[in-house]
Design a protein around this motif. Sequence first.
Motif, mmCIF file in Angstrom:
data_model
loop_
_atom_site.group_PDB
_atom_site.id
_atom_site.type_symbol
_atom_site.label_atom_id
_atom_site.label_comp_id
_atom_site.label_asym_id
_atom_site.label_seq_id
_atom_site.Cartn_x
_atom_site.Cartn_y
_atom_site.Cartn_z
ATOM 1 N N THR A 1 0.857 3.245 -7.469
ATOM 2 C CA THR A 1 0.680 3.131 -6.021
ATOM 3 C C THR A 1 -0.632 3.741 -5.555
ATOM 4 O O THR A 1 -1.096 3.402 -4.457
ATOM 5 C CB THR A 1 1.839 3.809 -5.276
ATOM 6 O OG1 THR A 1 1.953 5.170 -5.718
ATOM 7 C CG2 THR A 1 3.142 3.085 -5.527
ATOM 8 N N LYS B 1 -3.093 2.522 -1.943
ATOM 9 C CA LYS B 1 -2.882 3.404 -0.807
ATOM 10 C C LYS B 1 -4.195 3.650 -0.082
ATOM 11 O O LYS B 1 -5.230 3.842 -0.708
ATOM 12 C CB LYS B 1 -2.294 4.747 -1.257
ATOM 13 C CG LYS B 1 -0.802 4.709 -1.569
ATOM 14 C CD LYS B 1 -0.282 6.095 -1.879
ATOM 15 C CE LYS B 1 1.227 6.085 -2.105
ATOM 16 N NZ LYS B 1 1.735 7.443 -2.416
ATOM 17 N N LYS C 1 2.455 -5.350 -7.498
ATOM 18 C CA LYS C 1 2.478 -4.897 -6.111
ATOM 19 C C LYS C 1 3.456 -5.712 -5.276
ATOM 20 O O LYS C 1 4.063 -5.204 -4.333
ATOM 21 C CB LYS C 1 1.064 -5.022 -5.543
ATOM 22 C CG LYS C 1 0.926 -4.761 -4.057
ATOM 23 C CD LYS C 1 -0.499 -5.000 -3.625
ATOM 24 C CE LYS C 1 -0.676 -4.842 -2.122
ATOM 25 N NZ LYS C 1 -2.075 -5.108 -1.703
#
Length: 371
Positions: free
Chosen positions: A59, A63, A344
């Motif tokens: 992640t 971000k 994702k």
Amino acid sequence: MSKLHPSGSEMDLGRPNIEEYLTEAIHEPIRDKLLLRDLLDISPALTEAAGAIIDDSFTRCFKSNPPEPWNWNVYLFPLWCLGVVIRYGILFPARVVILAAGWVVFLSSFIPVHFLLKGHDKLRRKLERVLVELMCSVFVASWTGVVKYHGPRPSMRPKQVFVANHTSMIDFIILEQMTAFAVIMQKHPGWVGLLQSTILESVGCIWFNRSEAKDRETVTKKLREHIQGVDNNPLLIFPEGTCVNNDYTVMFKKGAFELGCTVCPIAIKYNKIFVDAFWNSKKQSFTMHLLRLMTSWAVVCDVWYLEPQSLKPGETPIEFAERVRDIITVRAGLKKVPWDGYLKYSRPSPKITERKQQIFAESVLRRLEEK
């Protein structure tokens, strides 16, 4: 010899430790069983912990990293307020006027060219190419874009494809204002999809739907046909397949590297001092993304057109893709990670991940309290 045979005093000092060790050794099997039982009991939680660690590593690529607040005292806060007034009260209205005027000029020119020059394809394509480049320049101006290009400008030649790292859809706009690329892009809904199906198709762009498996074969066929055309616009592909936050590069898909043509790498690096250009499509629409750029101070970035690469003897398309990714990663000063960007779209939501991490933390705390 003294090192091999300790003195009597050293043996006397060590004797209590030896006796203590022998005493503990009697109970060691019991302790081992208890430890093994505890590990077996907590193994599901350990699995969840490992998954959380891996997920966190993944992640980080997707971000946004908000800047550190600097308006925290009585001296800086008034300056921050003045900046807000300038950005939203002066720059933003001026940029809206620039963008609106650009659209008026573009549409008033593009529509007649597109419909009235049907019988003059070569002239029509040339004029449409110039108009698309102009409109992209207007978009960059609406962000007060400061773009520095390095290297020779791409040329129209057959059997070549350009590949670049991907941070936002504005990557395409920034590259398009210099050269009218034909890009491979996910089909979008709304006004973006309308532009794709009308204006951008005039420069040879190819669209696909990520959820449709049959689109892969169709797109591959179109790619091979496009690179053979002498008069076709240069082909641009973002092989990561998704937007990454310009700190990392994720795995390159091999499609662009098995076409049997020259691959021209492009490295894009944004300066985050004025705004973070990363588009987090899961949290923000592209319209809101553009509004954020138009209310920032400026979009600053560097673009490097790097040396063309060809498949080496004995090299697989996957190895070729990794070699080109290394070149882009080094030039843009990014970090290389082994993840597939398509994960994702299939990974669980952040709420589910946070809940699993919370359950793991609670289980560890319970174990510590029992001890």
